[in-house]
Motif scaffolding. Structure first.
Motif, PDB file in Angstrom:
ATOM      1  N   THR A 141       8.010  -3.479  -1.987  1.00 50.43           N
ATOM      2  CA  THR A 141       7.198  -3.613  -0.768  1.00 50.43           C
ATOM      3  C   THR A 141       6.263  -4.829  -0.864  1.00 50.43           C
ATOM      4  N   ARG A 166      -5.502   0.302  -2.553  1.00 51.34           N
ATOM      5  CA  ARG A 166      -5.404  -0.183  -3.939  1.00 51.34           C
ATOM      6  C   ARG A 166      -4.425   0.645  -4.759  1.00 51.34           C
ATOM      7  N   SER A 167      -3.319   1.075  -4.114  1.00 52.32           N
ATOM      8  CA  SER A 167      -2.332   1.858  -4.875  1.00 52.32           C
ATOM      9  C   SER A 167      -1.587   0.946  -5.844  1.00 52.32           C
ATOM     10  N   HIS A 189     -10.892  -0.576  -0.249  1.00 48.17           N
ATOM     11  CA  HIS A 189     -10.412   0.799  -0.459  1.00 48.17           C
ATOM     12  C   HIS A 189     -11.319   1.775   0.274  1.00 48.17           C
ATOM     13  N   SER A 190     -11.161   3.058   0.004  1.00 44.95           N
ATOM     14  CA  SER A 190     -11.886   4.068   0.791  1.00 44.95           C
ATOM     15  C   SER A 190     -13.393   4.036   0.551  1.00 44.95           C
ATOM     16  N   GLY A 210      -2.233   4.349   5.061  1.00 47.14           N
ATOM     17  CA  GLY A 210      -1.567   5.603   5.417  1.00 47.14           C
ATOM     18  C   GLY A 210      -2.395   6.428   6.392  1.00 47.14           C
ATOM     19  N   LYS A 211      -3.217   5.725   7.214  1.00 52.17           N
ATOM     20  CA  LYS A 211      -3.997   6.413   8.254  1.00 52.17           C
ATOM     21  C   LYS A 211      -3.957   5.559   9.515  1.00 52.17           C
ATOM     22  N   VAL A 229       1.393  -2.122   6.634  1.00 47.81           N
ATOM     23  CA  VAL A 229       2.319  -1.442   5.714  1.00 47.81           C
ATOM     24  C   VAL A 229       2.432   0.049   6.050  1.00 47.81           C
ATOM     25  N   MET A 231       2.881   3.803   7.285  1.00 50.12           N
ATOM     26  CA  MET A 231       3.951   4.558   7.962  1.00 50.12           C
ATOM     27  C   MET A 231       3.409   5.949   8.212  1.00 50.12           C
ATOM     28  N   THR A 266      11.344  -3.905   2.432  1.00 49.10           N
ATOM     29  CA  THR A 266      11.319  -3.162   1.165  1.00 49.10           C
ATOM     30  C   THR A 266      12.750  -2.955   0.670  1.00 49.10           C
TER      31      THR A 266
HETATM   32  P1  NAP Z   1      -1.882   5.621  -1.284  1.00 51.43           P
HETATM   33  O1  NAP Z   1      -1.420   5.639  -2.682  1.00 51.43           O
HETATM   34  O2  NAP Z   1      -2.242   6.909  -0.612  1.00 51.43           O
HETATM   35  O3  NAP Z   1      -3.152   4.643  -1.206  1.00 51.43           O
HETATM   36  C1  NAP Z   1      -3.888   4.530  -0.030  1.00 51.43           C
HETATM   37  C2  NAP Z   1      -5.045   3.589  -0.268  1.00 51.43           C
HETATM   38  O4  NAP Z   1      -5.786   3.502   0.934  1.00 51.43           O
HETATM   39  C3  NAP Z   1      -6.024   4.030  -1.368  1.00 51.43           C
HETATM   40  O5  NAP Z   1      -6.316   2.939  -2.205  1.00 51.43           O
HETATM   41  C4  NAP Z   1      -7.251   4.497  -0.582  1.00 51.43           C
HETATM   42  O6  NAP Z   1      -8.465   4.229  -1.240  1.00 51.43           O
HETATM   43  C5  NAP Z   1      -7.178   3.626   0.646  1.00 51.43           C
HETATM   44  N1  NAP Z   1      -7.861   4.234   1.789  1.00 51.43           N
HETATM   45  C6  NAP Z   1      -7.777   5.508   2.241  1.00 51.43           C
HETATM   46  N2  NAP Z   1      -8.544   5.671   3.336  1.00 51.43           N
HETATM   47  C7  NAP Z   1      -9.142   4.490   3.553  1.00 51.43           C
HETATM   48  C8  NAP Z   1     -10.051   4.029   4.532  1.00 51.43           C
HETATM   49  N3  NAP Z   1     -10.494   4.831   5.519  1.00 51.43           N
HETATM   50  N4  NAP Z   1     -10.471   2.743   4.472  1.00 51.43           N
HETATM   51  C9  NAP Z   1     -10.034   1.931   3.502  1.00 51.43           C
HETATM   52  N5  NAP Z   1      -9.162   2.309   2.545  1.00 51.43           N
HETATM   53  C10 NAP Z   1      -8.715   3.570   2.582  1.00 51.43           C
HETATM   54  O7  NAP Z   1      -0.834   4.929  -0.305  1.00 51.43           O
HETATM   55  P2  NAP Z   1       0.348   3.862  -0.587  1.00 51.43           P
HETATM   56  O8  NAP Z   1       1.419   4.496  -1.377  1.00 51.43           O
HETATM   57  O9  NAP Z   1      -0.235   2.560  -1.033  1.00 51.43           O
HETATM   58  O10 NAP Z   1       0.890   3.687   0.901  1.00 51.43           O
HETATM   59  C11 NAP Z   1       0.052   3.253   1.958  1.00 51.43           C
HETATM   60  C12 NAP Z   1       0.822   3.322   3.256  1.00 51.43           C
HETATM   61  O11 NAP Z   1       1.932   2.437   3.171  1.00 51.43           O
HETATM   62  C13 NAP Z   1       1.422   4.701   3.564  1.00 51.43           C
HETATM   63  O12 NAP Z   1       1.426   4.917   4.956  1.00 51.43           O
HETATM   64  C14 NAP Z   1       2.853   4.585   3.081  1.00 51.43           C
HETATM   65  O13 NAP Z   1       3.730   5.464   3.755  1.00 51.43           O
HETATM   66  C15 NAP Z   1       3.135   3.150   3.433  1.00 51.43           C
HETATM   67  N6  NAP Z   1       4.200   2.533   2.642  1.00 51.43           N
HETATM   68  C16 NAP Z   1       5.161   1.886   3.326  1.00 51.43           C
HETATM   69  C17 NAP Z   1       6.186   1.281   2.633  1.00 51.43           C
HETATM   70  C18 NAP Z   1       7.255   0.572   3.401  1.00 51.43           C
HETATM   71  O14 NAP Z   1       8.274   0.225   2.826  1.00 51.43           O
HETATM   72  N7  NAP Z   1       7.044   0.297   4.682  1.00 51.43           N
HETATM   73  C19 NAP Z   1       6.225   1.334   1.242  1.00 51.43           C
HETATM   74  C20 NAP Z   1       5.197   1.981   0.562  1.00 51.43           C
HETATM   75  C21 NAP Z   1       4.178   2.573   1.279  1.00 51.43           C
HETATM   76  P3  NAP Z   1      -8.907   4.962  -2.605  1.00 51.43           P
HETATM   77  O15 NAP Z   1      -8.142   4.259  -3.684  1.00 51.43           O
HETATM   78  O16 NAP Z   1     -10.365   4.722  -2.683  1.00 51.43           O
HETATM   79  O17 NAP Z   1      -8.521   6.404  -2.466  1.00 51.43           O
END
Ligand code: NAP
Length: 285
Positions: A141, A166-167, A189-190, A210-211, A229, A231, A266
């Motif tokens: 990705t 920051r995942s 990040h959050s 993811g929100k 990004v 979904m 991706t």
């Molecule tokens: P994740 O592991 O849940 O990480 C989410 C990140 O967002 C965390 O770092 C979190 O902060 C931060 N966050 C949460 N609420 C926030 C807010 N209100 N303001 C600022 N930051 C916030 O998610 P992920 O795996 O990286 O995936 C993120 C999104 O991308 C999801 O919707 C997933 O489905 C999508 N995705 C899409 C693809 C694609 O191929 N299109 C691939 C991968 C992922 P903290 O670290 O402080 O908790």
């Protein structure tokens, strides 16, 4: 009004270029690259992703294997299968679809995959190599996101890039890839207070949270490249991103749609990583 970054078109070009190389790879090395995808359990979203990965491999003309295991599969059984695939010289890439059932330790499974077959780039040695600047499998990705930014023709060097999220699989590697291209990077990040004060400085804004509606138009710097990004599945079944498209596209210079932006890239990068693993094994042999 922003121009749309067409992830479907960019990914189709990547897949077509790989497809065109297959006969030459087969003639030169005696077989085509082979990707093995493993899914454990019945997660409907995972089943769709896995099907799309196998379809893409078929389209490109590589070999593919799909291993569908029942939910009750034990960690030991999965690890033993991975050990077999690691030793199988006919397999170049091994991907275990996440999430795994709760009784299986995902990190242990990822680290069981031979680093040279880790097409997802999630193995700790690949993650470490990315951070210290050594050759490695780059997660699909983040790699696809950089290609989408490049497709706009907007240079990355010298720009301010803000990455929200920051995942280990998206946010952190994207930040490192942007840093490698000489952007000045903010990784939010959050717990980031006043997110808007950062996003308004972003020439490049990558949102991986993811929100829904984490970013709205008033948070976007005029002319920015916005990569969504996210979904998120709505109650009606439709898919939406993290960025409010209607308002953000008024301010941005370029923007990815959801669906049709990052998602297809991706999968295209997974195909590319498989070919790269195939070639790396032959160069190092
Ligand atoms: P994740 O592991 O849940 O990480 C989410 C990140 O967002 C965390 O770092 C979190 O902060 C931060 N966050 C949460 N609420 C926030 C807010 N209100 N303001 C600022 N930051 C916030 O998610 P992920 O795996 O990286 O995936 C993120 C999104 O991308 C999801 O919707 C997933 O489905 C999508 N995705 C899409 C693809 C694609 O191929 N299109 C691939 C991968 C992922 P903290 O670290 O402080 O908790």
């Amino acid at each position: 009004m922003a121009k749309i970054i067409d992830g479907k078109a960019v990914s189709a070009a990547v897949k077509d270029a790989l497809k065109a190389r297959m006969p030459e790879l087969e003639a030169r090395y005696g077989r085509r690259p082979c990707l093995c995808v493993i899914i454990v359990g019945e997660n409907p979203a995972s089943k769709v992703y896995v099907r799309n990965k196998v379809r893409a491999a078929q389209y490109v003309g590589m070999e593919s294997r799909l291993v569908e295991l029942p939910e009750r599969t034990s960690e030991a059984e999965l690890l033993s299968l991975i050990a077999e695939l690691n030793a199988d010289s006919g397999v170049d890439g091994v991907l275990v679809q996440l999430p795994l059932p709760r009784h299986i330790d995902a990190q242990k499974v990822i680290e069981a995959i031979a680093v040279e077959k880790d097409v997802d780039g999630f193995h700790v040695l690949n993650a470490g190599s990315l951070w210290v600047g050594r050759p490695c499998s780059v997660p699909c990705t983040p790699k696809g996101i950089l290609r989408l930014i490049d497709s706009t023709g907007v240079g990355i060097e010298g720009k301010t890039a803000v990455v929200i999220g920051r995942s280990n699989i998206v946010g952190k590697p994207v930040a490192k890839l942007l840093l490698d291209r000489n952007a000045t990077v903010v990784l939010a990040h959050s717990r980031t207070p006043d997110l808007k004060s950062f996003t308004l400085q972003a020439d490049i804004l990558v949102v991986a949270v993811g929100k829904e509606r984490v970013v709205t138009g008033d948070m976007v710097k005029p002319g920015a490249v916005v990569i969504d990004v996210g979904m998120n599945r709505r109650a009606d079944g439709s898919l939406t991103g993290d960025v409010e498209f209607e308002t953000a596209s008024q301010a941005a210079g370029w923007i990815t749609p959801v669906p049709g932006g990052v998602g297809p890239m991706t999968i295209a990068m997974l195909m590319e990583n498989t070919v790269d693993c195939f070639l790396a094994a032959r160069v190092s042999a």
